[in-house]
Design a protein around this motif. Structure first.
Motif, mmCIF file in Angstrom:
data_model
loop_
_atom_site.group_PDB
_atom_site.id
_atom_site.type_symbol
_atom_site.label_atom_id
_atom_site.label_comp_id
_atom_site.label_asym_id
_atom_site.label_seq_id
_atom_site.Cartn_x
_atom_site.Cartn_y
_atom_site.Cartn_z
ATOM 1 N N ILE A 1 36.892 44.628 29.972
ATOM 2 C CA ILE A 1 37.472 44.428 31.065
ATOM 3 C C ILE A 1 38.535 44.288 30.504
ATOM 4 C CG2 ILE A 1 37.622 41.927 32.612
ATOM 5 C CD1 ILE A 1 35.267 41.371 32.253
ATOM 6 N N TYR A 2 39.463 43.931 29.223
ATOM 7 C CA TYR A 2 40.892 43.709 29.349
ATOM 8 C C TYR A 2 40.918 45.205 29.303
ATOM 9 C CZ TYR A 2 45.457 43.698 27.492
ATOM 10 O OH TYR A 2 46.575 43.782 26.645
ATOM 11 N N ALA A 3 40.695 45.891 28.739
ATOM 12 C CA ALA A 3 40.726 47.762 27.785
ATOM 13 C C ALA A 3 40.255 47.811 29.483
ATOM 14 C CB ALA A 3 39.608 48.361 27.469
ATOM 15 N N MET A 4 39.405 47.513 30.584
ATOM 16 C CA MET A 4 39.637 48.875 31.462
ATOM 17 C C MET A 4 40.799 48.230 32.524
ATOM 18 S SD MET A 4 35.419 48.628 32.816
ATOM 19 C CE MET A 4 35.304 46.866 33.137
ATOM 20 N N TYR A 5 41.063 47.067 32.655
ATOM 21 C CA TYR A 5 42.280 47.146 33.137
ATOM 22 C C TYR A 5 43.798 48.106 33.209
ATOM 23 C CZ TYR A 5 46.814 44.481 34.749
ATOM 24 O OH TYR A 5 48.076 44.264 34.929
ATOM 25 N N LEU A 6 43.956 47.959 31.255
ATOM 26 C CA LEU A 6 44.555 48.888 30.809
ATOM 27 C C LEU A 6 44.623 50.221 31.017
ATOM 28 C CD1 LEU A 6 45.935 46.923 27.299
ATOM 29 C CD2 LEU A 6 47.007 46.969 29.697
ATOM 30 N N SER A 7 43.514 50.776 30.984
ATOM 31 C CA SER A 7 43.195 51.771 31.715
ATOM 32 C C SER A 7 43.490 52.408 32.930
ATOM 33 C CB SER A 7 41.985 52.606 31.116
ATOM 34 O OG SER A 7 41.200 53.657 31.874
ATOM 35 N N HIS A 8 43.365 51.193 33.803
ATOM 36 C CA HIS A 8 43.120 51.005 35.559
ATOM 37 C C HIS A 8 44.802 51.385 36.080
ATOM 38 C CE1 HIS A 8 43.020 50.156 39.731
ATOM 39 N NE2 HIS A 8 44.481 49.597 39.289
ATOM 40 N N TYR A 9 45.847 50.246 34.922
ATOM 41 C CA TYR A 9 46.865 50.259 35.170
ATOM 42 C C TYR A 9 48.117 51.539 34.602
ATOM 43 C CZ TYR A 9 51.272 48.607 33.737
ATOM 44 O OH TYR A 9 53.380 48.616 34.458
#
Length: 272
Positions: A88-96
């Motif tokens: 979830i955190y990695a997906m957030y970083l990717s999105h950001y």
């Protein structure tokens, strides 16, 4: 037993950090978005391969679908649980980083509640899926099954088989290889593996149960407790939705190859 949980909490974030460091040093012209996205996909592929291997091991060692057990059923569930939180955190970083790379600097000048909200709106289905696996599937698997049904847990692990192909497709796009034959062949592998391991696996589980207890396939659901059917339906429903997205994307690719209209590609499922 909970040492597996601790190992998972170290392994998956560690792999992500290691891939980011390696890719940043190797591909010096890549943006932060490129590095984070590819790193996330590589870790997803590793997790999926481990889950598939664990699932096949459990399934092939459980002849009785209800009472036979294998230590990997609970062991990998605990080991893989931290992956869901990390991802979830990695997906957030990717999105950001992707949004910043696209020039949305006004809205993505830094991490904030606004950026987190935008991520949750965009990827809400995947976030809910991850949280459900972590907060519902994990406790049921480890604490509430009373040692029954390891065979079915193994089958659910095998659903991850399609993830490496999906991740490779995203990496091909990242590398500008989405017009190659290899990308198209990978797309075929995505559809076949997703349909087989994420959709057909459910009638397969019902068929195996009916085969053992002498129940016709069309009547198996009537022999199972309601919560079992509802649980399977809750897992199956998003798979059907994501498969429909894959079919739409495959159709757009086919039309593009035939010289037809090209729609803007929408992201397909990440699929854990």
């Amino acid at each position: 037993m909970f040492s597996a949980l601790a190992y998972g909490a170290v392994v998956f974030p560690g792999l992500f950090y290691g891939f980011r460091t390696l890719l940043r040093r190797t591909f010096t012209r890549w943006s932060d978005a490129d590095v984070v996205c590819v790193s996330e996909r590589l870790v997803s592929s590793i997790h999926a391969c481990l889950a598939t291997a664990a699932g096949i091991t459990v399934v092939t060692n459980c002849r009785d679908v209800m009472t036979d057990s294998h230590w990997l059923a609970n062991g990998f569930a605990l080991f893989g649980a931290p992956y869901m939180a990390y991802d979830i955190y990695a997906m957030y970083l990717s999105h950001y980083h992707v949004q910043r790379a696209r020039g949305h600097s006004g809205s993505y000048g830094g991490h904030s509640l606004q950026t987190a909200k935008a991520f949750l709106v965009k990827d809400r289905m995947m976030v809910v899926h991850h949280l459900a696996l972590l907060l519902v599937f994990l406790p049921i698997t480890v604490f509430f099954r009373r040692g029954l049904g390891d065979f079915f847990i193994g089958c659910l692990f095998v659903t991850e088989l399609s993830t490496p192909f999906i991740s490779m497709g995203k990496i091909f796009i990242q590398l500008g290889l989405d017009d190659t034959r290899l990308y198209r062949l990978n797309g075929v592998a995505v559809l076949l593996s997703f349909f087989t391991c994420r959709l057909l696996v459910f009638p397969f589980m019902y068929w195996m149960y009916g085969r053992q207890f002498g129940v016709p396939l069309h009547r198996v659901a009537l022999h199972l407790p309601l919560h079992c059917n509802l649980g399977n339906l809750a897992i199956l429903a998003p798979q059907v939705y994501w498969f429909s997205l894959l079919l739409r994307k495959a159709n757009r690719l086919y039309l593009r190859q035939k010289g037809g209209p090209r729609d803007g590609d929408k992201d397909g499922p990440k699929a854990d």
